[in-house]
Design a protein around this motif. Structure first.
Motif, PDB file in Angstrom:
ATOM      1  N   CYS A 166       0.824  -1.206   0.000  1.00  0.00           N
ATOM      2  CA  CYS A 166       0.000   0.000   0.000  1.00  0.00           C
ATOM      3  C   CYS A 166       0.864   1.264   0.000  1.00  0.00           C
ATOM      4  CB  CYS A 166      -0.928  -0.003   1.208  1.00  0.00           C
ATOM      5  SG  CYS A 166      -2.232  -1.252   1.078  1.00  0.00           S
ATOM      6  N   THR A 168      -4.263   1.662  -3.905  1.00  0.00           N
ATOM      7  CA  THR A 168      -4.691   0.262  -3.992  1.00  0.00           C
ATOM      8  C   THR A 168      -5.075  -0.277  -2.616  1.00  0.00           C
ATOM      9  OG1 THR A 168      -3.172  -0.088  -5.847  1.00  0.00           O
ATOM     10  CG2 THR A 168      -4.003  -2.056  -4.721  1.00  0.00           C
ATOM     11  N   SER A 169      -6.188  -0.990  -2.565  1.00  0.00           N
ATOM     12  CA  SER A 169      -6.587  -1.729  -1.352  1.00  0.00           C
ATOM     13  C   SER A 169      -6.117  -3.171  -1.501  1.00  0.00           C
ATOM     14  CB  SER A 169      -8.098  -1.692  -1.154  1.00  0.00           C
ATOM     15  OG  SER A 169      -8.532  -0.356  -0.943  1.00  0.00           O
ATOM     16  N   GLN A 171      -5.379  -3.942   4.020  1.00  0.00           N
ATOM     17  CA  GLN A 171      -5.322  -2.493   4.232  1.00  0.00           C
ATOM     18  C   GLN A 171      -6.147  -1.834   3.144  1.00  0.00           C
ATOM     19  OE1 GLN A 171      -1.477  -0.849   5.116  1.00  0.00           O
ATOM     20  NE2 GLN A 171      -2.029   1.209   4.448  1.00  0.00           N
ATOM     21  N   ALA A 202      -7.234   1.588   0.989  1.00  0.00           N
ATOM     22  CA  ALA A 202      -6.710   2.893   0.566  1.00  0.00           C
ATOM     23  C   ALA A 202      -7.490   4.015   1.239  1.00  0.00           C
ATOM     24  CB  ALA A 202      -6.789   3.018  -0.947  1.00  0.00           C
TER      25      ALA A 202
END
Length: 985
Positions: free
Chosen positions: A904, A910-911, A928, A930
């Protein structure tokens, strides 16, 4: 191979000789194909087979006294001494670190603790408290299942000649709850060796999965069983040999992880193997026991042993034979290894064993006094060749057994009278009173083991009040739990009006000088005299004077004289009992004695009527008193040693002692350093090792006023005053010109002391803390407890040193670094809580603090490197986009989270959600989200959706989350993750 096996079998056959045929149902031979075999030949054949044929190193049996392992009372399995290898804590520089293939015959004791066969011994034909465990081990994968099974089968069938059709095999059938499948590998190995499927059994974890403890190495096991029925009717299987394959580790959270190195651990009881080879149904019918059974018969004159059990054993004669034979073996082996009958821990268990043996030999076999000691040479003859320490210590063993037997006989006779009288007073449906049983027990006064009391009642068909006994045991446990910081006990006391009335009547103060009436026997034991006295006054619990008390009352008892030490000067009160003269079969337990205005008040539970004017005979609890004497003399030596280490101005601020421990408060300018604590212990050890005489004498108080170095507290002393001097006669110590009081321990003290310092054994300071500014409280133990504390400390020091060496090897493997970090945490907890020398604890705590920092730093660095590598791999696999959902191999959740974070960081929009499958079906999850996708899309909800799908749990925040689950269908879990994210995005 065939020639080698044939040669080994030939050597065994040449060592075989016939033993006398026994009569009786349990001695019927199972087979007439082979003559009986000598125990030594069977033991030697096992060891020679593994050494000569399979290259194993033979190691001697460890002592049955565990070295540095507080979790065990006795060594109870062959693997105990190899635990450092299994746990990965062995010092890489030690001899044990080089072990690969090992075999031995290990002395084992199962009596007390989690594994105890003590109460079963004698009741059947197979249980023992001492036995020999034949075992072979393969460490670090030098060989595994196939070789272990092949060796075992070869030895049993070709060397020992056991018919193959009499052998059955069991293997691990799996445990779905733990994610473990059946051990088909072991099954197939046995099939390949020729064991038919019809003689193979599959069992679950209860029977065929072995674990060292709640955590640690574990694995499936396969067992070889012998069919006593020999194909006639239903099989009658007895376990012969257990082969354990350590391939997992039970983690603190209960999960199983594969071990980096696999081990083989096998164990086969010599006694049971011998019974099979000699065609006996009972281990007591082998030549390991026949010489003892013959000696018992000759020494007692009881009917010959015939192997009967249960109702068939009228008079319990054969039961007694088995108990005595088993127990004298255990006593001999334990004493040879340095465990003597005592007050707590393993010594207390041994004391129980000795007293059970005395009771069975004297009451059921009608043995003469001193009989048990006469059996020791027979044990030495049968076992001394394999275990030479028995030969070296045979005289000491016999002397100690005989002395303790003599000391217990009087108590046993008294206990029998008490039981008989109590039974005469019971109704048909009454249970035996718990209070009476407790007063007879090791925890009470006569020293009869409670299991022995229960057995004596069972033989008479009487039930013991178990609930009441449990209540008394809980009360005793609560009392002991207050040891470290004792509170003032609220006992019976004489109030001011009662004291005034005694003075008005002209009643003289209690004469307690008989408390000093004890002496040393030539054998080294102490002899305590009894005291006959008259009841002057009785008091109820509220302090009211009465002429008599009735059955079940708790009362205060005032006598004209006593041999009980009343609590004062920091020494705990004596315990014991009294009997009315002319009525020896009723015990009046004395819970404590205390000083009230010059009078000694005894706190007594009255099982029957007691009245003013009665003549009574008092008996102190000798074990309790002796332990207090050891601690009190140790307190004086500790006081002297502190002055030596800290300077002559060091002052005592108080002390307290009981049979378990001693507490000492000392004025200090600063906390004691580890070096000072160690020096203090060394000074005490020197005085103990010299076995110095302890002199006690009453002198005029004025003679003590100007003696240089004389130790006294700021309190009022009687005149004359008692002086206690170590190593120097009192007259010489009090001579101002001699300066003797500056060179040794000389104190004013009314306590009871040892007559020589050697009986202290050892002293270890196990605790130290600041009570207030300028005052330090020390907690110490002596004797066997102190020796065990030193061994625990030494064992932990070796583990810490070994961990430091492994850490210095700078491993580049994340799993190994994480294991080391966990090991540092485990060791820190162990050092913080262990009963061990305080100076050593402080040193190890400082070392471990530094090692943990190094280990954690190493883990973080290695995880960052590994995470960076996996991050680059994933970035190459995924084109730029709003979502990365994938699997990746990560050795821990910590590494997985780091990979997610780095991804990330390099792709902020980006997730990311990653799954990492682990052994045994567990799946790790980390994600995680974004910043641009929140708050509609949160990491915590995303992880929860995926982990719930996998039957697990998740936790975290809106941005970063993690979790775990278990699934065999990773693709479905990944689809769930993508679908959830796309719906939110």
């Amino acid at each position: 191979m065939a020639a080698s096996v044939a040669a080994a079998a030939g050597r065994l056959r040449r060592a075989i000789r016939r033993t006398p045929q026994w009569r009786g149902p349990s001695r019927r031979a199972l087979s007439s194909e082979a003559p009986p075999t000598q125990a030594a030949a069977v033991r030697n054949a096992f060891l020679s087979f593994f050494r000569d044929r399979h290259g194993h190193r033979l190691v001697p049996s460890a002592s049955v006294r565990p070295r540095g392992d507080p979790s065990l009372l006795f060594v109870n399995a062959g693997m105990n001494q190899f635990k450092p290898i299994f746990l990965g804590t062995v010092d890489p520089r030690s001899e044990m670190a080089g072990f690969r293939r090992v075999a031995n015959s290990q002395k084992c004791v199962r009596a007390g603790g989690r594994h105890s066969d003590l109460e079963d011994v004698g009741r059947d034909l197979s249980h023992h408290t001492f036995f020999e465990m034949l075992g072979n081990w393969a460490f670090r994968g030098v060989y595994f299942k196939e070789e272990a099974c092949s060796m075992a089968w070869e030895l049993l069938t070709q060397v020992y000649g056991i018919p193959e059709d009499r052998l059955w095999v069991s293997y691990f059938g799996g445990d779905p709850k733990a994610g473990l499948g059946p051990d088909l590998e072991s099954r197939d190995i046995w099939l390949k060796l020729g064991v038919p499927a019809s003689r193979m059994l599959s069992f679950g974890p209860q029977e065929n999965f072995w674990e060292m403890g709640d955590t640690g190495p574990c694995g499936p096991c396969t067992e070889i069983h012998y069919d006593l029925a020999g194909g006639v009717g239903a099989p009658q299987l007895v376990e012969l040999w257990n082969l354990v394959f350590m391939q997992h580790n039970r983690e603190a959270d209960g999960s199983l992880q594969p071990l980096p190195q696999r081990h083989v651990d096998t164990g086969m009881g010599l006694e049971r193997l011998l019974a099979v080879l000699q065609g006996r149904r009972s281990t007591y019918d082998t030549d390991l026991f026949s010489p003892l059974l013959n000696a018992i018969h000759q020494g007692c004159g009881a009917p010959p042993y015939s192997g009967r059990v249960g109702a068939a054993d009228e008079g319990h004669t054969d039961t007694a034979y088995r108990v005595v034979a088993d127990h004298i073996r255990t006593l001999s082996v334990c004493i040879a290894d340095g465990v003597s009958p005592g007050m707590s821990g393993a010594p207390l268990v041994l004391r129980r064993i000795l007293r059970r043996a005395v009771r069975f030999s004297t009451e059921l076999l009608r043995a003469p006094p001193g009989f048990l000691g006469s059996l020791v040479p027979v044990v030495v003859e049968t076992l001394g060749g394999a275990y030479p320490e028995l030969q070296r210590n045979s005289a000491q063993i016999a002397s100690l057994v005989s002395a303790d037997e003599a000391a217990f006989l009087a108590s046993l006779q008294q206990g029998r009278r008490v039981i008989e009288r109590t039974l005469r007073r019971l109704g048909p449906s009454d249970v035996f009173p718990a209070e009476v049983a407790w007063s007879l027990s090791l925890s009470g006064n006569l020293g009869l083991p409670l299991d022995l009391v229960k057995l004596m009642l069972e033989e008479k068909g009487v039930q013991l009040d178990s609930a009441g006994l449990e209540r008394l045991a809980q009360e005793e446990a609560q009392h002991r739990a207050q040891q470290a910081e004792p509170v003032q006990e609220q006992g019976l006391r004489l109030h001011v009006h009662a004291l005034g009335e005694l003075q008005r009547q002209g009643v003289p103060p209690t004469d307690d000088s008989p408390k000093y009436n004890y002496s040393l026997r030539p054998s080294g034991g102490y002899e305590f005299g009894t005291c006959e006295a008259q009841v002057l006054q009785l008091y109820t619990e509220d302090g009211t004077a009465v002429a008599s008390v009735g059955e079940g009352q708790r009362c205060g008892l005032l006598l004209d004289k006593t041999n009980f030490y009343a609590e004062q000067g920091g020494q705990a009160s004596d315990r014991g009992y009294l009997v009315r003269v002319g009525l020896q079969d009723v015990l009046f337990p004395v819970a404590r004695a205390q000083v009230c205005g010059g009078f000694i008040l005894h706190e007594v539970a009255a099982p029957e009527c007691l009245k003013v004017g009665d003549q009574v005979r008092l008996h102190v609890n000798e074990a309790w008193r002796l332990s207090c004497m050891e601690k009190h003399t140790a307190v004086h030596l500790l006081n002297w040693a502190l002055r030596q280490a800290l300077g002559p101005g060091t002052e005592q601020r108080g002390s307290h002692l009981n049979p378990e421990w001693l507490r000492f408060d000392v004025a200090t300018q600063a906390p004691l350093t580890p070096e000072q604590l160690r020096a203090v212990e060394g000074t005490v050890q020197k005085a103990v090792g010299q076995d110095e005489a302890v002199y006690m004498e009453e002198v005029a108080l004025a003679r003590t006023a100007h003696v240089p170095g004389l130790r006294s507290l700021d309190e009022v002393y009687p005149d004359p005053v008692r002086v206690v001097s170590v190593g120097v006669p009192v007259a010489q110590a009090l001579n101002p010109a001699s300066q003797a009081a500056l060179q040794t321990s000389v104190e004013l003290c009314c306590g009871t002391h040892l007559l020589r310092t050697g009986a202290i054994g050892d002293l270890v300071i196990i605790g130290e803390r600041q009570l207030a500014k300028g005052t330090t409280r020390l907690l110490a133990i002596t004797g066997e407890q102190a020796q065990q504390a030193r061994e625990v400390g030494q064992s932990l020091a070796q583990e810490v040193e070994a961990a430091a060496v492994r850490l210095s090897q700078d491993s580049r493997d994340v799993m190994e670094a994480q294991r080391l970090s966990k090991e540092m945490g485990r060791l820190t907890d162990a050092v913080d809580t262990a009963v061990m020398p305080q100076w050593q604890r402080r040193e190890l705590q400082a070392t471990l603090k530094a090692l943990r920092r190094r280990a954690n730093t190493a883990v973080r660095k290695l995880e960052m490197v590994q995470a960076a590598q996996k991050t680059q791999e994933l970035l190459q696999q995924h084109s730029e986009g709003p979502l990365i959902v994938d699997t990746v191999h990560a050795e821990s959740l910590s590494v997985l989270v780091k990979v997610v974070r780095q991804l990330c960081k390099q792709a902020p929009s980006t997730s990311v959600l990653l799954l990492s499958p682990q052994p045994l079906g567990q799946v790790l999850c980390a994600c995680q989200v974004a910043q641009s996708a929140t708050p509609a899309f949160t990491a915590e909800a995303w992880a929860l959706a995926v982990c719930s799908h996998m039957g697990g749990k998740a936790w975290g925040s809106r941005v970063v989350a993690q979790g775990t689950g278990s699934t065999a269908d990773l693709d479905a879990a990944l689809s769930t993750a993508r679908a959830y994210a796309l719906n939110k995005l």
